[in-house]
Design an enzyme around this catalytic site. Sequence first.
Site, PDB file in Angstrom:
ATOM      1  N   ASP A   1       0.974  -1.095   0.090  1.00 53.45           N
ATOM      2  CA  ASP A   1      -0.226   0.000  -0.055  1.00 53.45           C
ATOM      3  C   ASP A   1       1.223   1.207   0.059  1.00 53.45           C
ATOM      4  OD1 ASP A   1      -2.400  -1.477   0.208  1.00 53.45           O
ATOM      5  OD2 ASP A   1      -2.281  -1.671   2.258  1.00 53.45           O
TER       6      ASP A   1
ATOM      7  N   ASP B   1      -6.944  -1.256  -4.028  1.00 51.59           N
ATOM      8  CA  ASP B   1      -8.175  -1.142  -3.121  1.00 51.59           C
ATOM      9  C   ASP B   1      -9.041  -0.228  -3.792  1.00 51.59           C
ATOM     10  OD1 ASP B   1      -6.382  -2.814  -1.504  1.00 51.59           O
ATOM     11  OD2 ASP B   1      -5.463  -0.888  -0.419  1.00 51.59           O
TER      12      ASP B   1
END
Length: 147
Positions: free
Chosen positions: A116, A129
């Site tokens: 991320d 995401d």
Amino acid sequence: MYLKKARLIIFISGLFLLADRFLKWQALNDWTQSHLFNRYFGWQPFFNKGVAFSLSIPYQVTLIFSLPIIILVLYLLITEWKKENKNLLLLTAWSLIFAGAISNFFDRIIYKHVIDYFLITTAIINISDIMIVMGLILYLLNFKKIK
């Protein structure tokens, strides 16, 4: 007309997938330090060993459940693609979910965690995401369209 739009949808999802892979590579190799615009927004590489919301689930369990879900989404995407009168909203939803899931699954297989990189308030997320969430929203909007 539908076929051109359907191809464009798949192409755009592929571009988002490539952008996500590039940014994950950057997080691993070049942009490894945080660069924050303020304390709630910016670039902050993070290695998420959990699933959504960093919920801690054992690695093997995550893989065992992820693969059938990805196969199901691929099946739904192909089924929608083959229809004579394609539902472009559903095609977009399945395409985004599939591309996002594949990118995160690739991370789990190769790195044993998901990479991320965007800090937004208290969450650190990636383009995959965002694609998965947008796909789910479009899927739900399809029900409103039907009514």
